[in-house]
Every structure is written in structure tokens, then in C-alpha cells.
Design a protein around this motif. Structure first.
Motif, PDB file in Angstrom:
ATOM      1  N   ARG A 156       1.032   1.599   8.820  1.00  0.00           N
ATOM      2  CA  ARG A 156       0.447   2.230   9.066  1.00  0.00           C
ATOM      3  C   ARG A 156       0.439   3.568   8.451  1.00  0.00           C
ATOM      4  NH1 ARG A 156      -1.613   2.742  14.266  1.00  0.00           N
ATOM      5  NH2 ARG A 156      -1.668   0.031  14.417  1.00  0.00           N
ATOM      6  N   TYR A 157       1.564   4.464   8.770  1.00  0.00           N
ATOM      7  CA  TYR A 157       2.254   5.679   8.435  1.00  0.00           C
ATOM      8  C   TYR A 157       2.698   6.244   7.585  1.00  0.00           C
ATOM      9  CZ  TYR A 157      -0.269   6.325  13.288  1.00  0.00           C
ATOM     10  OH  TYR A 157      -1.389   6.847  14.306  1.00  0.00           O
ATOM     11  N   ASP A 158       3.823   4.903   6.675  1.00  0.00           N
ATOM     12  CA  ASP A 158       4.819   4.905   6.000  1.00  0.00           C
ATOM     13  C   ASP A 158       5.283   5.649   5.979  1.00  0.00           C
ATOM     14  OD1 ASP A 158       4.752   4.080   3.280  1.00  0.00           O
ATOM     15  OD2 ASP A 158       4.174   5.821   2.276  1.00  0.00           O
ATOM     16  N   ILE A 159       6.428   5.176   7.357  1.00  0.00           N
ATOM     17  CA  ILE A 159       7.295   6.201   7.514  1.00  0.00           C
ATOM     18  C   ILE A 159       8.530   4.637   7.570  1.00  0.00           C
ATOM     19  CG2 ILE A 159       6.482   8.141   8.976  1.00  0.00           C
ATOM     20  CD1 ILE A 159       6.512   6.172  11.457  1.00  0.00           C
ATOM     21  N   LYS A 160       8.994   4.062   7.046  1.00  0.00           N
ATOM     22  CA  LYS A 160       9.969   3.214   6.642  1.00  0.00           C
ATOM     23  C   LYS A 160      10.905   3.698   7.034  1.00  0.00           C
ATOM     24  CE  LYS A 160      11.358  -1.631   4.485  1.00  0.00           C
ATOM     25  NZ  LYS A 160      11.074  -2.249   3.868  1.00  0.00           N
ATOM     26  N   ASN A 181       6.041  16.556   7.486  1.00  0.00           N
ATOM     27  CA  ASN A 181       5.026  15.533   8.116  1.00  0.00           C
ATOM     28  C   ASN A 181       4.784  14.942   9.695  1.00  0.00           C
ATOM     29  OD1 ASN A 181       4.702  14.391   6.293  1.00  0.00           O
ATOM     30  ND2 ASN A 181       6.431  13.201   6.043  1.00  0.00           N
ATOM     31  N   ARG A 182       4.632  16.974  10.582  1.00  0.00           N
ATOM     32  CA  ARG A 182       4.786  16.552  11.463  1.00  0.00           C
ATOM     33  C   ARG A 182       3.329  16.330  12.248  1.00  0.00           C
ATOM     34  NH1 ARG A 182       4.646  22.631  13.928  1.00  0.00           N
ATOM     35  NH2 ARG A 182       2.849  22.716  13.234  1.00  0.00           N
ATOM     36  N   HIS A 183       2.562  15.783  11.852  1.00  0.00           N
ATOM     37  CA  HIS A 183       1.166  15.831  12.324  1.00  0.00           C
ATOM     38  C   HIS A 183       0.845  13.719  12.183  1.00  0.00           C
ATOM     39  CE1 HIS A 183       0.649  15.066   8.499  1.00  0.00           C
ATOM     40  NE2 HIS A 183      -0.597  13.844   8.035  1.00  0.00           N
TER      41      HIS A 183
END
Length: 277
Positions: free
Chosen positions: A149-153, A109-111
């Protein structure tokens, strides 16, 4: 020679400085006309609007044969955050606490990781370590918005802490931001605009500028001044150097903006109203 701003960036400037004050929605025909003085073609505007919709900055609706575009919830938040910094003249006070964001976003998920870093920087965080960013400002809600927003909880930790040394708070500032470079940018802004302000003030008083001229000048003033958001974290006064030029630049911007504000609004309103005739 100053490089022409890209169309997407100019649209953000118009939404932030004008459109959000007029209900937040505009007919695309009016938007095309407003961007024409800056040499942006109709095709460039339509392409930028389409991409901004895909990125969840804008939403659209149709009425008869007209298309109208307004900011999404995400877009409104971004414009409000930007406005609170662009039009602020004096730095705020510090509560003595640091907000610390630690993330471990996987390589696949580097982007997302790259975009998250850009968002942290834009909001006012600086890199203390590779995956640890800090800010002396209360930015908790902004961090939660980014995480959602990025769904990275599951990949992010947010801490509120106090510095116990051995480095001082000013040492942390120097490590995370190039304050000298930011100060130099403000110096250049002042040198470029202090004489222009005096000249334009006289010309406005003598009636030598049209409402359209003032619209163009104000839009470009805001556009280039807001570029400071990309490098200035908006530090509280307790953490700024003694010879800080940001406040002087802000006062110059405020004076310059005010002499252009009324005639620029008149021009904008005439073009804006065409979408509702």
C-alpha cells in the motif's frame, strides 16, 4: 460528557457492523439517514465519504440519480480484520514465535513512516525499538499489505523468530505495551456497561425500546468497544497477565450485542432498502 464520534469513524462502524453483511454497498441517502440519530449532518456525511474515497477506503457507482458506495479491496480487508477481533470472545493460542518488522523509511517520506507506524500499531504490533516492531501473532499478510500500500518494499524487513533471552517473553510484552492501562480500559468498559446491559435487557423484553433505539444503542456499543483495537494488540492467552479483564469484557459485549441485534437489524434493513426501491 462523551465526545461525539467523528463522522468518518461512525461510517467505518456502520460498514463493519452492518453494511458488509448486506453486500457491502449502500445508497448515500440511506447512509445519511442512518447517521442522523447521531447528529451527523448530510454535509458532514458527504464530506467524509468523499475523503474516504480519496484514501481508497470506498469506491462509488451511479445508477440513475443515485450514488452508491462500497468498500474497496483495502476496505474489505480492514473490516474483516477488525471484525475478527471485535467479535472474538476468547484469546487465541501462541505458536511461540515473534514477528519482527524493521524499517528504515527516509526522512523525506516521514508522513508515510508515521502512517506505517499507525498501521503497525492498529494491526497489533508494538515498538520494541524505535524502528523495530514486534507481534506474537501471525500477521505476515497484513505486513505485506501495508508494504504494498505504501510502496516501501526496499525499506522494510520482516523476520519470524524465537526469543532466546535474556529477557523473557513477558518482559517483551511489558516493554512494548502498557498492559495495565489496557486492563484498566476493559475494567471501565465493564463498570460502565454491566448495569446498563441488565436495564436495557428488561426494557427490550417489556417493549420499551423501538427498533431505532436498539439500532442506536448497538451502533454506539460497537463503536466504543472497537476503540480497544487501537490499544489492545490481541495477545495470545499464554502472554496475558493472570488478572486479565479482556475476556470478561468480550463476554459482556457479546451478551449486550445479542439482545440488541435483531431489532437493530430490522431498523437498518428498512432504511437500507430505500436505496433499492
Amino acid at each position: 460528557m462523551i465526545k461525539k464520534p467523528n463522522t468518518r469513524s461512525m461510517i467505518f462502524t456502520l460498514y463493519g457492523d452492518y453494511i458488509r453483511r448486506y453486500g457491502g454497498e449502500i445508497w448515500i441517502g440511506s447512509l445519511i439517514e442512518l447517521l442522523e440519530p447521531f447528529d451527523h449532518t448530510e454535509q458532514a456525511v458527504r464530506t467524509a465519504i468523499y475523503r474516504m474515497g480519496k484514501q481508497n477506503w470506498l469506491t462509488s457507482r451511479k445508477e440513475t440519480n443515485k450514488s452508491y458506495y462500497s468498500l474497496t479491496k483495502q476496505g474489505v480487508k480492514r473490516m474483516d480484520e477488525a471484525a475478527s477481533r471485535i467479535y472474538r470472545i476468547e484469546p487465541g493460542n501462541w505458536d511461540g514465535k515473534w514477528r519482527m518488522v524493521h524499517y528504515s523509511i527516509p526522512e523525506e517520506n516521514r508522513h508515510i513512516r508515521d502512517e506505517f507506524r499507525q498501521e503497525l500499531s492498529w494491526s497489533g504490533f508494538g515498538p520494541l525499538l524505535n524502528s523495530v516492531w514486534v507481534s506474537p501473532n501471525e500477521l505476515t499478510s497484513q505486513v505485506y499489505d501495508m508494504v504494498e500500500r505504501y510502496d516501501i518494499k526496499e525499506h522494510v524487513h520482516l523476520f519470524v523468530s524465537e526469543n532466546q533471552g535474556p529477557k523473557t517473553d513477558l518482559d517483551i510484552i511489558k516493554q512494548c505495551w502498557d498492559i495495565d492501562f489496557i486492563n484498566e480500559r476493559y475494567k471501565l468498559f465493564i463498570e460502565k456497561n454491566e448495569n446498563k446491559f441488565i436495564e436495557d435487557k428488561k426494557k427490550i423484553e417489556l417493549g420499551e425500546y423501538s427498533e431505532k433505539d436498539c439500532f442506536v444503542k448497538r451502533t454506539m456499543l460497537v463503536h466504543y468497544y472497537r476503540k480497544s483495537l487501537f490499544i489492545d494488540p490481541g495477545l495470545p492467552k499464554e502472554l496475558l497477565p493472570n488478572k486479565w479483564l479482556g475476556e470478561e469484557a468480550a463476554k459482556l459485549f457479546d451478551k449486550y450485542y445479542k439482545i440488541l441485534e435483531k431489532p437493530a437489524n430490522i431498523f437498518f434493513e428498512k432504511v437500507f432498502a430505500k436505496g433499492y426501491e
